[in-house]
Write an enzyme that holds these catalytic residues in place. Sequence first.
Site, PDB file in Angstrom:
ATOM      1  CE1 TYR A  40      -4.068  -1.667  -0.430  1.00  0.00           C
ATOM      2  CE2 TYR A  40      -3.107  -3.205   1.147  1.00  0.00           C
ATOM      3  CZ  TYR A  40      -4.074  -2.899   0.197  1.00  0.00           C
ATOM      4  OH  TYR A  40      -5.027  -3.826  -0.134  1.00  0.00           O
TER       5      TYR A  40
ATOM      6  CG  HIS B 262     -14.162  -1.455  -0.840  1.00  0.00           C
ATOM      7  ND1 HIS B 262     -14.302  -1.847  -2.164  1.00  0.00           N
ATOM      8  CD2 HIS B 262     -15.219  -2.000  -0.183  1.00  0.00           C
ATOM      9  CE1 HIS B 262     -15.391  -2.591  -2.291  1.00  0.00           C
ATOM     10  NE2 HIS B 262     -15.965  -2.689  -1.101  1.00  0.00           N
TER      11      HIS B 262
END
Length: 234
Positions: free
Chosen positions: A57, A108
Amino acid sequence: MTDKKLKLVVSTGAGISAESGISTFRDADGLWENYPVMEVASADGFRRNPALVHQFYNARRADLGTKKPNAAHLLLKELEKYYDVQVITQNVDDLHERAGSSNILHLHGELTKVRALDDEFKTFKVDYATATTPDTVMDGHHVRPHIVFFQEAVPNFEPATALAAEADIFVIIGTSLVVYPAAALLHYVRKGTPIYYIDPNPSTIPEGVTLIRKKATEGMAELARILIEKATEK
């Protein structure tokens, strides 16, 4: 006294960000940037190898800093002149924010935030260059990506269903209608509400839905013309 604006609720998925160069994983045989999806986007994967998930990420966040909103994002902002536009997005990028949309609900999670491991409601804004690890501490808390992993509940789904139920017009852009629970939003839209679906290769076309078989930027240009005409007709 001005007429109250109709509520335009828009559900967006990977297809709207793909034209800005954001990678999607569902077209890549279970791989996302060459990683097995469940290794970098599931609760089990995070438990097994949190360092890898942080690294993944971090890279997505850095990449996001090089991308820009496209015409589809910008047209949603433009439609705020005519409608009360509410965006529900499955995307974890910030392209809707950077396009100027006023009302955005992320289903999300968000790449530009991390959250406390011991308090899911405590989040921290981070910039594109921020790189976290399992050892990163912010305000006394170890942190994790602010992403809803597979195998985790979607906290914002209930607010999203409330928005869908209030829609005067409902629009779906660039989502396959097979990813749950987001795909279920359609079932909360009131009967008789106009529904438009923008997708060049839809896997399913629900009954009563007007399909615009185009990619997001072209489809939004067509839909914006339709909606602005509706809003301005006497």
